[in-house]
Design a protein around this motif. Structure first.
Motif, PDB file in Angstrom:
ATOM      1  N   VAL A  52       0.773  -1.251   0.200  1.00 19.20           N
ATOM      2  CA  VAL A  52       0.249   0.177   0.068  1.00 19.20           C
ATOM      3  C   VAL A  52       1.042   1.163  -0.034  1.00 19.20           C
ATOM      4  CG1 VAL A  52      -1.756   1.511   1.425  1.00 19.20           C
ATOM      5  CG2 VAL A  52      -1.932  -0.916   1.036  1.00 19.20           C
ATOM      6  N   THR A  53       1.695   1.145   0.943  1.00 19.32           N
ATOM      7  CA  THR A  53       2.803   2.538   0.911  1.00 19.32           C
ATOM      8  C   THR A  53       3.432   2.547  -0.459  1.00 19.32           C
ATOM      9  OG1 THR A  53       4.204   1.294   2.312  1.00 19.32           O
ATOM     10  CG2 THR A  53       2.675   2.696   3.460  1.00 19.32           C
ATOM     11  N   ALA A  59      -1.772   5.703  -2.147  1.00 21.84           N
ATOM     12  CA  ALA A  59      -1.284   7.002  -1.167  1.00 21.84           C
ATOM     13  C   ALA A  59      -2.225   8.216  -1.819  1.00 21.84           C
ATOM     14  CB  ALA A  59       0.134   7.158  -1.257  1.00 21.84           C
ATOM     15  N   GLY A  60      -2.254   8.584  -2.745  1.00 21.46           N
ATOM     16  CA  GLY A  60      -2.822   9.569  -3.414  1.00 21.46           C
ATOM     17  C   GLY A  60      -4.185   9.537  -3.134  1.00 21.46           C
ATOM     18  N   ALA A  64      -6.458  12.305  -0.905  1.00 21.39           N
ATOM     19  CA  ALA A  64      -7.398  12.930  -1.371  1.00 21.39           C
ATOM     20  C   ALA A  64      -8.631  12.715  -0.525  1.00 21.39           C
ATOM     21  CB  ALA A  64      -7.762  12.415  -2.795  1.00 21.39           C
ATOM     22  N   GLU A  65      -8.877  11.640  -0.139  1.00 28.06           N
ATOM     23  CA  GLU A  65     -10.067  11.313   0.926  1.00 28.06           C
ATOM     24  C   GLU A  65      -9.952  11.962   2.391  1.00 28.06           C
ATOM     25  OE1 GLU A  65     -13.733   9.848   1.869  1.00 28.06           O
ATOM     26  OE2 GLU A  65     -12.807   9.913  -0.188  1.00 28.06           O
TER      27      GLU A  65
END
Length: 79
Positions: A52-53, A59-60, A64-65
């Motif tokens: 994930v990282t 990550a974007g 954004a969330e």
């Protein structure tokens, strides 16, 4: 130990480890099994974290969330 056959050398080694922990052999083996389960979960979690990282799109989307990391405040100082 019902249903498990192991050689005498392995049994002696396991018994010595159990004795060192002050546990009966079945209790020691249960403890080892629980530790191995925790290790597996931690290894799987670490692998997922690395994926994930390491994925900039993920990550974007997270940033954004939920917002990206706060900008660090730096003050210039003379040396």
């Amino acid at each position: 130990m019902a249903g498990i056959e192991i050689d005498d050398t392995t049994l002696d080694a396991l018994q010595a480890l159990a004795d060192a922990e002050g546990l009966p052999l079945d209790g020691y083996l249960a403890q080892v099994a629980a530790e191995k389960r925790r290790e597996r979960v931690l290894d799987e979690g670490a692998e997922i974290f690395r994926r994930v990282t390491g994925d900039t799109a993920t990550a974007g989307a997270f940033d954004a969330e939920y917002g990206g990391p706060a900008a660090a405040a730096f003050a210039s100082r003379a040396a």
